[in-house]
Design an enzyme around this catalytic site. Structure first.
Site, mmCIF file in Angstrom:
data_model
loop_
_atom_site.group_PDB
_atom_site.id
_atom_site.type_symbol
_atom_site.label_atom_id
_atom_site.label_comp_id
_atom_site.label_asym_id
_atom_site.label_seq_id
_atom_site.Cartn_x
_atom_site.Cartn_y
_atom_site.Cartn_z
ATOM 1 N N GLY A 73 0.562 -1.454 0.020
ATOM 2 C CA GLY A 73 -0.072 -0.020 0.214
ATOM 3 C C GLY A 73 1.271 0.988 -0.024
ATOM 4 O O GLY A 73 1.706 2.092 -0.686
ATOM 5 N N SER A 99 6.395 -3.995 -2.090
ATOM 6 C CA SER A 99 6.546 -3.244 -2.792
ATOM 7 C C SER A 99 6.376 -2.257 -1.437
ATOM 8 O O SER A 99 7.678 -1.970 -0.466
ATOM 9 C CB SER A 99 5.238 -2.552 -2.989
ATOM 10 O OG SER A 99 4.537 -1.613 -3.824
ATOM 11 N N TRP A 100 5.141 -1.128 -0.389
ATOM 12 C CA TRP A 100 6.234 -0.486 0.420
ATOM 13 C C TRP A 100 5.760 -1.549 1.825
ATOM 14 O O TRP A 100 6.204 -0.611 2.484
ATOM 15 C CB TRP A 100 3.517 0.063 0.940
ATOM 16 C CG TRP A 100 3.922 0.645 2.377
ATOM 17 C CD1 TRP A 100 3.302 -0.400 3.292
ATOM 18 C CD2 TRP A 100 4.730 1.633 2.953
ATOM 19 N NE1 TRP A 100 3.369 0.874 4.582
ATOM 20 C CE2 TRP A 100 4.519 1.807 4.078
ATOM 21 C CE3 TRP A 100 5.169 3.027 2.103
ATOM 22 C CZ2 TRP A 100 4.712 2.633 4.834
ATOM 23 C CZ3 TRP A 100 6.186 3.790 3.006
ATOM 24 C CH2 TRP A 100 5.659 3.341 4.471
ATOM 25 N N ASP A 137 8.179 -4.782 -13.694
ATOM 26 C CA ASP A 137 7.566 -3.625 -12.941
ATOM 27 C C ASP A 137 7.717 -2.519 -13.254
ATOM 28 O O ASP A 137 8.767 -1.095 -13.643
ATOM 29 C CB ASP A 137 8.233 -3.818 -11.049
ATOM 30 C CG ASP A 137 7.590 -2.989 -10.356
ATOM 31 O OD1 ASP A 137 7.179 -2.831 -10.631
ATOM 32 O OD2 ASP A 137 7.878 -4.038 -9.079
ATOM 33 N N HIS A 140 4.803 -6.655 -11.046
ATOM 34 C CA HIS A 140 4.793 -5.789 -9.488
ATOM 35 C C HIS A 140 4.034 -7.185 -8.903
ATOM 36 O O HIS A 140 4.501 -7.123 -7.632
ATOM 37 C CB HIS A 140 4.360 -4.529 -9.500
ATOM 38 C CG HIS A 140 4.449 -4.260 -8.268
ATOM 39 N ND1 HIS A 140 6.063 -3.683 -7.903
ATOM 40 C CD2 HIS A 140 3.785 -3.305 -7.403
ATOM 41 C CE1 HIS A 140 5.549 -2.872 -6.341
ATOM 42 N NE2 HIS A 140 4.047 -3.358 -6.156
#
Length: 323
Positions: A43, A110-111, A265, A293
């Site tokens: 996120g 990711s986050w 990605d 991704h």
């Protein structure tokens, strides 16, 4: 190709009150005496699901999953109050202490890779090692690439839908324009923007179109928390100093790490992972062909499961035939 382990149910669930008004959802699964690992979701704003536990052999790992502030089953939903990177780092340390864990493995994509690095650099003595995917370093150029200009050139059709909620005279600064609407009182405009923001992310998350991934991003409650919390964080440069995560890599250079990144990605381009690997010479960088991704892409899933198996073998001192 390695696939996910079968879904399992938690053996314990916790509602952990942190700074008001937040109460975090936390659960434990796998082996209570296993190697502790914490799954750090992306996120910011996404939340965990049943598959979050499935990257780990439940006979070897004590698996901790939690929904970050404002996400998933944590309350209040989509709240921006007292919600910064450093609040989340403090929450992770609170969870570790609450569960009586001395050290754990960090697993984030990711986050989740951003937060894993921020936590590890703050508490290196509490970390066995890191398994990171889809590296996001939260630098201004990365935010600019995906939310203002860059990825737009690869997906002009999807980009047109992302632009749609914002008047032309505000499109020179899309983060500010979105933030105004996502934090405003007009709930119809807020949800319209949340859906457009999350749809853009879902559509570009995989190399090949994946309807299930897009639908997951676009589910109303998830779309609202993703859009509001991401925009809040990215408007504030994720509450990090310029290039902070690369600057502070010497603090954790001694820790074992695996970096898994899709070659194609678009959300977090490969040069992010490359920069991290250059600052972390002993890390293992795996560039996955034919992947974007998303952790759901077969090549990335395979690499992540293999990484958890190797980390368990290494830290538990298992022989190859035992791992």
């Amino acid at each position: 190709m390695q696939t996910l382990f079968p879904q399992i149910k938690p053996y314990a669930r916790h509602d952990l009150a942190v700074d008001g008004p937040h109460v975090l959802y936390v659960d434990e699964s796998g082996s209570p005496d296993g190697l502790p690992v914490v799954f750090i979701h992306g996120g910011p704003g996404s939340g965990c699901d049943a598959n979050s536990r499935c990257y780990f052999d439940p006979s070897k790992y004590r698996i901790i999953t939690f929904d970050q502030r404002g996400c998933g089953r944590s309350t209040p939903h989509a709240s921006l109050e007292n919600n910064t990177t450093w609040d989340l780092v403090a929450d992770m340390e609170r969870i570790r202490s609450y569960l009586g864990i001395e050290k754990w493995v960090l697993f984030g994509g990711s986050w989740g890779s951003t937060l894993a690095l921020a936590y590890a650099q703050s508490h290196p003595e509490r970390v066995h090692g890191l398994i990171l995917r889809g590296i996001f370093l939260a630098r201004p150029q990365e935010i600019e690439w995906f939310y203002q200009a860059g990825a737009s050139r690869l997906f002009p059709d999807y980009w047109e839908d992302y632009l749609a909620p914002i008047p032309e005279d505000e499109r020179h600064d899309l983060l500010t324009a979105y933030y105004k609407r996502l934090t405003g009182n007009d709930q119809i405009a807020q949800m319209h923007c949340a859906k457009a923001w999350s749809t853009w992310e879902g559509r570009t998350a995989t190399l090949r179109p994946n309807v299930q991934v897009v639908e997951r991003f676009c589910e109303a409650q998830r779309a609202l928390s993703i859009a509001r919390i991401e925009c809040h964080y990215f408007t504030h440069n994720a509450f990090l100093e310029p290039n902070q995560l690369i600057r502070d890599m010497p603090k954790i250079a001694h820790l074992p790490g695996v970096i898994v990144h899709g070659r194609y990605d678009v959300i977090c381009p490969l040069d992010n992972a490359w920069a991290l690997h250059q600052a972390w010479p002993d890390s293992e960088l795996q560039i996955i062909r034919e992947a974007g991704h998303s952790a759901t892409e077969p090549g990335i899933t395979d690499a992540l499961v293999r990484a958890t198996e190797e980390m368990a073998r290494r830290l538990l001192n298992l022989q190859p035939d035992e791992a």
